[in-house]
Design a protein around this motif. Structure first.
Motif, short mmCIF file in Angstrom:
data_model
loop_
_atom_site.label_atom_id
_atom_site.label_comp_id
_atom_site.label_asym_id
_atom_site.label_seq_id
_atom_site.Cartn_x
_atom_site.Cartn_y
_atom_site.Cartn_z
N THR A 47 32.90 46.46 39.80
CA THR A 47 33.21 46.16 41.38
C THR A 47 32.57 47.03 42.13
N PHE A 114 38.41 33.64 36.66
CA PHE A 114 38.20 34.88 37.46
C PHE A 114 39.17 35.20 38.57
N THR A 115 39.72 36.38 38.45
CA THR A 115 40.76 36.88 39.35
C THR A 115 40.27 37.91 40.25
N MET A 116 40.41 37.88 41.33
CA MET A 116 40.19 38.93 42.37
C MET A 116 41.38 39.38 43.19
N LEU A 178 33.48 33.64 37.50
CA LEU A 178 32.69 34.75 38.49
C LEU A 178 31.61 33.90 39.08
N TYR A 181 33.17 32.08 42.00
CA TYR A 181 33.67 32.73 43.02
C TYR A 181 32.36 33.29 44.13
N VAL A 206 39.49 46.50 46.01
CA VAL A 206 39.32 45.38 45.28
C VAL A 206 39.14 45.49 43.68
N ARG A 207 39.73 44.84 42.81
CA ARG A 207 39.66 44.70 41.42
C ARG A 207 39.38 43.37 41.09
N ARG A 208 38.41 43.18 39.89
CA ARG A 208 38.23 42.03 39.31
C ARG A 208 38.56 41.83 37.67
N ASP A 210 38.13 39.62 34.55
CA ASP A 210 38.02 38.56 33.56
C ASP A 210 39.11 37.99 32.83
#
Length: 215
Positions: A47, A114-116, A178, A181, A206-208, A210
């Motif tokens: 990130t 993809f998750t934020m 991603l 996003y 913020v964390r991302r 996969d």
């Protein structure tokens, strides 16, 4: 809704073996939690060009904190604790009382996404109540319309066992990938959201992930 986000490293350096155990055994156990409504797992990603401080993360949601507490009294817990002690380390846990803004009704098990996960405070120069009202009425109103947004959950962070609350709010946004996003944030709505973030959001982390859908 009760939201839990955890992140962790593996005990050994054999990542291939640890991944097999985690996805094949640990996740299978966790899926059995009674009352579990949503469950995402994933490898943490860079990130802002920085390497993540943990290898993996997971998100679980329940209807309420009462439902989550009941799940922790189920017969799933002893074998899950045993596996956690044998294979995981450096666990962190963050919990929130929240709500679903955009439901992911079409999700399916093992679907990639993809998750934020963002944790943040609100700009409060006009007062805490005004900040909350602006966030809920304007900011989430923009974010929920982002193109390609599959799931959007918001919540207020709360103290929980093993947790460390340093910010006020949490938001989880899920896209197919991603690339989806990035396209969303490059859109007109995305640019509008970024402008509002500059005015509304403070002290963000913020964390991302996969990720993939487990439930």
């Amino acid at each position: 809704m009760y939201i839990t986000y955890v992140s962790f490293n593996f005990q050994s350096g054999d990542l291939e073996a640890e991944e097999r155990n985690y996805l094949g055994h640990h996740v299978a156990l966790a899926r059995r939690f009674p009352g579990l409504r949503q469950y995402y797992t994933g490898r943490l990603m860079k990130t802002g060009g920085k390497e993540p401080d943990r290898i993996r993360g997971a998100i679980m949601t329940y209807d309420s904190s009462t439902a989550a507490e009941a799940a922790m009294r189920s017969d799933v817990v002893p074998p899950l604790i045993t596996d956690t002690q044998a294979h995981l380390k450096d666990l962190t846990s963050h919990s929130a009382e929240g709500e679903v803004i955009v439901p992911f009704d079409s999700r399916r098990a093992e679907q990639r996404c993809f998750t934020m996960i963002a944790e943040f405070d609100l700009e409060q120069s006009a007062g805490a109540s005004a900040a909350e009202e602006r966030y809920l009425s304007k900011h989430t109103g923009i974010a929920r319309r982002l193109p390609g947004l599959r799931n959007y959950i918001i919540g207020k962070l709360m103290q929980a066992p093993g947790g460390d609350v340093t910010r006020n709010r949490m938001a989880i946004l899920v896209f197919d990938s991603l690339e989806a996003y990035r396209a969303a944030y490059a859109s007109q709505l995305g640019l509008e959201l970024q402008q509002d973030e500059a005015a509304t959001i403070r002290n963000a982390q913020v964390r991302r992930l996969d990720a993939r859908v487990e439930i």
